[in-house]
Structures are given as C-alpha cells and as structure tokens.
Design an enzyme around this catalytic site. Structure first.
Site, PDB file in Angstrom:
ATOM      1  N   SER A 160     -21.527  14.590 -24.536  1.00 18.89           N
ATOM      2  CA  SER A 160     -21.802  15.983 -24.198  1.00 18.89           C
ATOM      3  C   SER A 160     -23.270  16.182 -23.830  1.00 18.89           C
ATOM      4  O   SER A 160     -23.737  15.630 -22.842  1.00 18.89           O
ATOM      5  CB  SER A 160     -21.371  16.885 -25.357  1.00 18.89           C
ATOM      6  OG  SER A 160     -21.312  18.234 -24.975  1.00 18.89           O
ATOM      7  N   ASP A 258     -10.853  19.744 -22.049  1.00 21.57           N
ATOM      8  CA  ASP A 258     -12.312  19.759 -22.114  1.00 21.57           C
ATOM      9  C   ASP A 258     -12.876  20.610 -20.983  1.00 21.57           C
ATOM     10  O   ASP A 258     -12.595  20.343 -19.814  1.00 21.57           O
ATOM     11  CB  ASP A 258     -12.834  18.323 -21.992  1.00 21.57           C
ATOM     12  CG  ASP A 258     -14.334  18.215 -22.125  1.00 21.57           C
ATOM     13  OD1 ASP A 258     -15.002  19.242 -22.363  1.00 21.57           O
ATOM     14  OD2 ASP A 258     -14.850  17.093 -21.997  1.00 21.57           O
ATOM     15  N   HIS A 288     -12.626  17.994 -26.117  1.00 28.17           N
ATOM     16  CA  HIS A 288     -14.056  17.721 -26.090  1.00 28.17           C
ATOM     17  C   HIS A 288     -14.576  17.472 -27.507  1.00 28.17           C
ATOM     18  O   HIS A 288     -14.288  18.225 -28.430  1.00 28.17           O
ATOM     19  CB  HIS A 288     -14.799  18.913 -25.477  1.00 28.17           C
ATOM     20  CG  HIS A 288     -16.268  18.684 -25.305  1.00 28.17           C
ATOM     21  ND1 HIS A 288     -16.787  18.069 -24.194  1.00 28.17           N
ATOM     22  CD2 HIS A 288     -17.317  18.981 -26.103  1.00 28.17           C
ATOM     23  CE1 HIS A 288     -18.109  17.998 -24.319  1.00 28.17           C
ATOM     24  NE2 HIS A 288     -18.449  18.537 -25.472  1.00 28.17           N
TER      25      HIS A 288
END
Length: 318
Positions: A160, A258, A288
C-alpha cells in the site's frame, strides 16, 4: 468475484472506526489502535529467524527505528536484502503491525529484510515519509555490509503506502542516476493520490473497512495542499516516460477486493510498456491489506511466501 469467506468473517468482526477529516489526531489514534488489534494474533507456525535485531537508521529528520530480520536460510553475509516499508496510508502501521509479514517474507526470500519505521501523518505531513525513505535508502547503500546485505542486490518492497515509497525510490534513483534497487516487490501499491474517485469498490463491499472514504482521510492527513496530490513522489503513476525507462524489474501482488487494484495494474502495465520486466500475481478473493492477516488462513501465509520466493529468485538468494 466473491470475497474469500475467511476474510469476510474477519471483516464483519473488525470494522474500522468512522473517521472525521477535521479531527485528524483523534481519528488517527483510533485507526492505529484498531489496525494494531486487527493485525495481531498468535501464530504457532511463525517462521523461526536466525536473528531479529532492532537498530537505528538515518531518516529525513533524525534517526528512525528499524528491525532487521535474518532468516535461517539467509546464508553467509553479505547477501541479498530487502528494504521494506509498511503500509497504512501514511497514517497507521508500524514495525509491530507488519512483523509477521516481514518474518514470512524473509523466510520465503531466504534473505535479510530491513523494516523501517518512517514518520506518519498527520503529525508529519508530506513529504516526511518520502524524505525518510530516501534517507534510509542512502543509509543502507552506505552501511549495507553492517546489516549483512550486498548493496548491489537490494530490493525495495512495501504494501500500500509502503509500495508507494518503494516505487518512488526506484523512480528517484532512475531520475538522479543514483544506486538503483535490483528489484521491486510491490504489494497492492498506492501509486496515486490525484483522483480519489478512481478508488472504488463493488457495491457488495460496503460495510467493510477498506473504502474510498478511508483513503480520502489518509490523503488529506498526509497531503497538505491540493496541488501536492499530483506531486510525482506521491503519484508516481503519472510520471513521464523517462521515469519508467530503465526501472528495475518488478513483481506486483494485487487483490480483487481492493480500491487500489486498478491503479496497481495500470502502473504494472505502464512499466511493462516501457520495457521493464514485470510479473503480476492476482488474488481475486482477497481484500486490500490481506497480508497483514496471516493468522486467518494458510492461503495468506502461502501468498507471502510465494512473493518472497519470486524476490529471492530475482536477487539470487534462491
């Protein structure tokens, strides 16, 4: 595309609290606590490390904490290494929240992993995290032997926001002619903050804690001025062609549930279009941040090991 049932049950138990953009401090504290609780669990099959050391490294404004993982299969130093930046939207996450991910990554890659505790928002606005990442990369280049790493066989990795920092470092070294990473392992990376509207999920996802609204909170916590959203450090997806030509090879891990899936795939495609060797591994039923949930299922633990093995083969440790 159905959500993994184990993930669904977990998400129904752990909801991220509501965030208020004008109450950054209070919201950030609640998010950090909830993320810590959700990502911590006892794992009886946790991989054994030859050594785990706590060290200090150079940051953009003073020293930063770091954790060095040496797996049993690392071999004689100096050897290949991975510089890892945790995710969390530049607001949450730390060395502890990503401890198990790093242990399993080190085991899979059979090389040392250095995880870095960079500065977080809203206490530290853009470009604090990016300045820390650049300073740490330079520190590792100069001190690679001290941490058992070969400076010419270093990968950058992160999930991320950590993937954002990794992509930034690769592009920055490409732009400046600095020492480039040998490989990039990008785990569902955040590669643009310019247009939050692109971070959409299927309607069935409503109620789970990963949402466009949450990413808007992360963006506004880290990015002070609207014009900075297009800064190529935080939105490397929009960098010009010369920033992509000659980038080190990369492996992407993407998941179906996600908000960052499409931009991650677009970044992989853009790299490939400029001749960069790229591989992509998709996990359609995962959400995610799923690699922080290693206690939930063997499938998640295997996904981290597989990503580590791809990196290890690229670096020559496997």
């Amino acid at each position: 595309m159905s959500l993994d049932q184990t993930i669904r049950q977990f998400m129904e138990r752990f909801q991220m609290p509501e965030v208020k953009p004008l109450d950054w401090k209070g919201s950030a504290e609640r998010l950090r606590y909830q993320f810590y609780v959700a990502s911590r669990a006892i794992e009886k099959d946790a991989p054994e490390m030859a050594d785990v050391s706590h060290i200090m490294v150079a940051g953009g404004a003073g020293q930063r904490k770091a954790r060095l993982y040496t797996p049993l299969g690392a071999g004689i130093a100096p050897g290949p290494g991975i510089l890892f930046f945790h995710g969390g939207g530049f607001v949450i996450g730390d060395l502890d929240s990503h401890d198990m991910l790093c242990r399993r990554l080190a085991e899979g890659a059979r090389c040392r992993v250095l995880s870095v505790d960079y500065r977080l928002a809203p206490e530290h606005k853009f470009p604090a995290a990016h300045d820390d990442a650049l300073a740490v990369w330079r520190w590792v280049q100069e001190n690679a032997a001290k941490v058992g790493m070969d400076a010419e066989r270093l990968a950058v990795s992160g999930d991320s926001a950590g993937g954002n920092l990794s992509a930034y470092l690769a592009q920055e070294m490409n732009r400046t002619g600095g020492p480039a990473p040998a490989f990039q392992l990008l785990l569902y990376p955040l590669v643009q903050f310019a247009d939050i509207r692109t971070k959409k999920m299927p309607v069935q996802e409503s109620g789970f804690f990963i949402s466009a609204n949450l990413f808007e909170f992360f963006r506004d916590s880290y990015i002070g001025e609207e014009a900075e959203r297009m800064d190529l450090r935080v939105s490397p997806l929009f960098s010009p062609p010369e920033a992509f030509r000659g980038l080190p090879p990369a492996h992407f891990v993407l998941c179906g549930w996600d908000p960052l899936h499409d931009e991650g795939l677009a970044y992989a495609d853009k790299m490939a279009s400029f001749g960069v060797p790229v591989t992509v591994r998709e996990y359609p039923g995962m959400v995610h941040g799923f690699m922080n949930l290693t206690a939930l299922s063997e499938a998640i633990r295997t996904a981290i090991r597989d990503a580590g093995q791809v990196t290890g083969r690229a670096l020559g440790s496997i």
